[in-house]
Design a protein around this motif. Structure first.
Motif, PDB file in Angstrom:
ATOM      1  N   ALA A 249       0.794  -1.262  -0.249  1.00 55.05           N
ATOM      2  CA  ALA A 249       0.058  -0.162  -0.022  1.00 55.05           C
ATOM      3  C   ALA A 249       0.938   1.322  -0.354  1.00 55.05           C
ATOM      4  N   ARG A 250       2.065   1.537   1.144  1.00 59.36           N
ATOM      5  CA  ARG A 250       2.520   2.552   1.039  1.00 59.36           C
ATOM      6  C   ARG A 250       3.244   2.605  -0.894  1.00 59.36           C
ATOM      7  N   GLY A 251       4.055   1.354  -1.195  1.00 58.61           N
ATOM      8  CA  GLY A 251       4.255   1.197  -3.086  1.00 58.61           C
ATOM      9  C   GLY A 251       3.102   1.820  -3.503  1.00 58.61           C
ATOM     10  N   LEU A 252       2.372   1.637  -3.460  1.00 61.10           N
ATOM     11  CA  LEU A 252       1.778   2.467  -4.346  1.00 61.10           C
ATOM     12  C   LEU A 252       1.086   4.203  -4.653  1.00 61.10           C
ATOM     13  N   VAL A 253       0.578   4.368  -2.627  1.00 58.38           N
ATOM     14  CA  VAL A 253       0.486   5.219  -2.084  1.00 58.38           C
ATOM     15  C   VAL A 253       2.168   6.444  -2.611  1.00 58.38           C
ATOM     16  N   ASN A 254       3.192   5.702  -2.660  1.00 57.45           N
ATOM     17  CA  ASN A 254       4.414   6.713  -3.045  1.00 57.45           C
ATOM     18  C   ASN A 254       4.365   6.667  -4.798  1.00 57.45           C
ATOM     19  N   ALA A 255       3.558   5.629  -5.126  1.00 56.09           N
ATOM     20  CA  ALA A 255       4.182   6.209  -7.110  1.00 56.09           C
ATOM     21  C   ALA A 255       3.082   7.115  -7.240  1.00 56.09           C
ATOM     22  N   TYR A 256       2.199   8.012  -6.460  1.00 56.80           N
ATOM     23  CA  TYR A 256       0.900   8.408  -6.620  1.00 56.80           C
ATOM     24  C   TYR A 256       2.122   9.733  -6.607  1.00 56.80           C
ATOM     25  N   THR A 257       2.922  10.286  -6.255  1.00 56.47           N
ATOM     26  CA  THR A 257       3.531  11.207  -5.804  1.00 56.47           C
ATOM     27  C   THR A 257       4.760  11.675  -6.503  1.00 56.47           C
ATOM     28  N   LEU A 258       5.127  10.448  -7.433  1.00 52.68           N
ATOM     29  CA  LEU A 258       6.588  10.460  -8.256  1.00 52.68           C
ATOM     30  C   LEU A 258       5.904  11.454  -9.660  1.00 52.68           C
ATOM     31  N   GLY A 259       6.606  12.687  -9.653  1.00 56.68           N
ATOM     32  CA  GLY A 259       7.326  13.003 -10.353  1.00 56.68           C
ATOM     33  C   GLY A 259       8.353  13.410 -11.989  1.00 56.68           C
ATOM     34  N   GLY A 260       7.520  14.224 -12.556  1.00 55.97           N
ATOM     35  CA  GLY A 260       8.661  13.807 -14.065  1.00 55.97           C
ATOM     36  C   GLY A 260       8.457  12.365 -14.638  1.00 55.97           C
ATOM     37  N   GLN A 261       9.285  12.154 -15.191  1.00 57.68           N
ATOM     38  CA  GLN A 261       9.171  11.087 -16.658  1.00 57.68           C
ATOM     39  C   GLN A 261       8.375   9.644 -15.007  1.00 57.68           C
ATOM     40  N   HIS A 262       8.964   9.621 -14.436  1.00 58.00           N
ATOM     41  CA  HIS A 262       8.398   8.698 -13.285  1.00 58.00           C
ATOM     42  C   HIS A 262       6.691   8.724 -13.416  1.00 58.00           C
TER      43      HIS A 262
END
Length: 343
Positions: A249-262
């Motif tokens: 769940a943390r990995g999913l939430v973190n993915a929501y916050t990534l900017g740029g090409q990621h």
């Protein structure tokens, strides 16, 4: 399009049912693939010989005669069993396999303990590279849809078509009914939830998750409900169950916050494969209103909206989803033939 939300659920249940509804079912072959630092359970409609694969034996037999390979990727809390209704409906057209992502289903946790969306995508890529099955028709749900988006953007050579069912792409702010699931990412919450619900029966837990994920939980057969409850009970005995849920769940939430090409939306714009998007009008985890944004992000995509479906349309309406996938595959064949004619 507007989001249709059901009454709120007070508890944080598994975001995706652990087992399929079992309406079609049929015999399946389950095998284990072992790669360095990673062991994956792979499920397929019966007809393939079962075997225990090692890294040097991971290469499969290729697609069955006349059928192109397909890979199904489940969501957070789910397993390869989530595809047990859809796979048989497409088995005459594709040589399908469904994997248990690391830490889910019957796959043990990864050696590095990494449960980020990027790590899930790498697990898919490593399996496809080792098995030599690409390019595949890649089909993902929820968290598996986010991971599949990363795979399609990073390795277009591995993906022939992409089908995303309620993909977990960044939605800010999330709809209120998704907040309890997002809270699983907070350190210590899963342990607290486990203690607070210690006396809950597997049947009660299963009712909670079905209410969260289905537009109409009444579509689940008694056999399907019992299978899900049995699988839930099995998982609760695993020593790593709550840790996997929290870190994923943390990995999913973190993915929501990534900017740029990621950023997942930026990666969606890079996907070259023909794409089918499936959204449910009663989805309480991925808002129905995100369908338009997704259709704009994935170039030339097809959009199927199911007003009565929840978060797992492939389990609620497998026949409808199967028809849409067939139409996508037919269009892909037409495009390939046209390109060959011009060359």
């Amino acid at each position: 399009m507007s989001s249709t939300e059901s009454p709120d659920t007070a508890t944080a249940a598994l975001p995706v049912p652990p087992a399929g509804p079992g309406r079609h079912g049929g015999a399946e072959t389950v095998r284990t693939v072992t790669l360095p630092g990673l062991t994956l359970t792979v499920r397929a409609p019966d007809g393939r010989p079962a075997r225990d694969d090692r890294a040097e034996e991971a290469a499969g037999d290729g697609a069955a005669a006349g059928r192109e390979p397909a890979l199904y990727v489940h969501g957070l809390g789910g397993s390869s069993q989530n595809w047990s209704d859809l796979m048989p409906l497409l088995a005459d057209r594709v040589d399908g396999e469904a994997i248990d992502l690391p830490g889910f289903g019957h796959s043990p946790p990864p050696a590095d303990g990494n449960y980020s969306i990027s790590a899930q995508a790498r697990a898919v890529i490593r399996y496809l590279d080792a098995a030599g099955r690409g390019p595949v028709h890649l089909i993902g749900n929820s968290m598996g849809g986010a991971a599949s988006t990363r795979v399609a953007a990073a390795r277009p050579d591995l993906v022939r078509t992409l089908t995303l069912i309620s993909p977990a792409l960044p939605e800010v702010p999330p709809q209120l009914t998704a907040v309890p699931t997002a809270l699983l990412a907070v350190p210590g919450i899963t342990g607290l939830f486990g203690r607070l619900t210690h006396d809950w029966t597997p049947e009660r837990r299963t009712r909670e998750v079905l209410a969260l994920c289905y537009g109409d939980p009444g579509r689940v057969s008694p056999e399907g409900f019992n299978a899900a409850a049995e699988e839930y009970a099995r998982r609760l005995e695993l020593p790593y169950f709550w840790e996997v849920m929290e870190r994923s769940a943390r990995g999913l939430v973190n993915a929501y916050t990534l900017g740029g090409q990621h950023n997942l939306w930026r990666q969606a714009e890079r996907v070259l494969a023909p794409t089918l998007l499936v959204y449910g009008g009663r989805d309480r985890l991925v808002s129905f209103r995100m369908a338009r944004r997704a259709a704009a992000a994935f170039r030339g995509s097809r959009l199927l909206t199911l007003p009565e479906a929840g978060h797992v349309a492939m389990m609620e309406y497998p026949e409808t989803v199967a028809r849409a996938v067939r139409e996508l595959l037919d269009s892909d064949v037409t495009d390939v033939t046209a390109d060959a004619g011009r060359s």
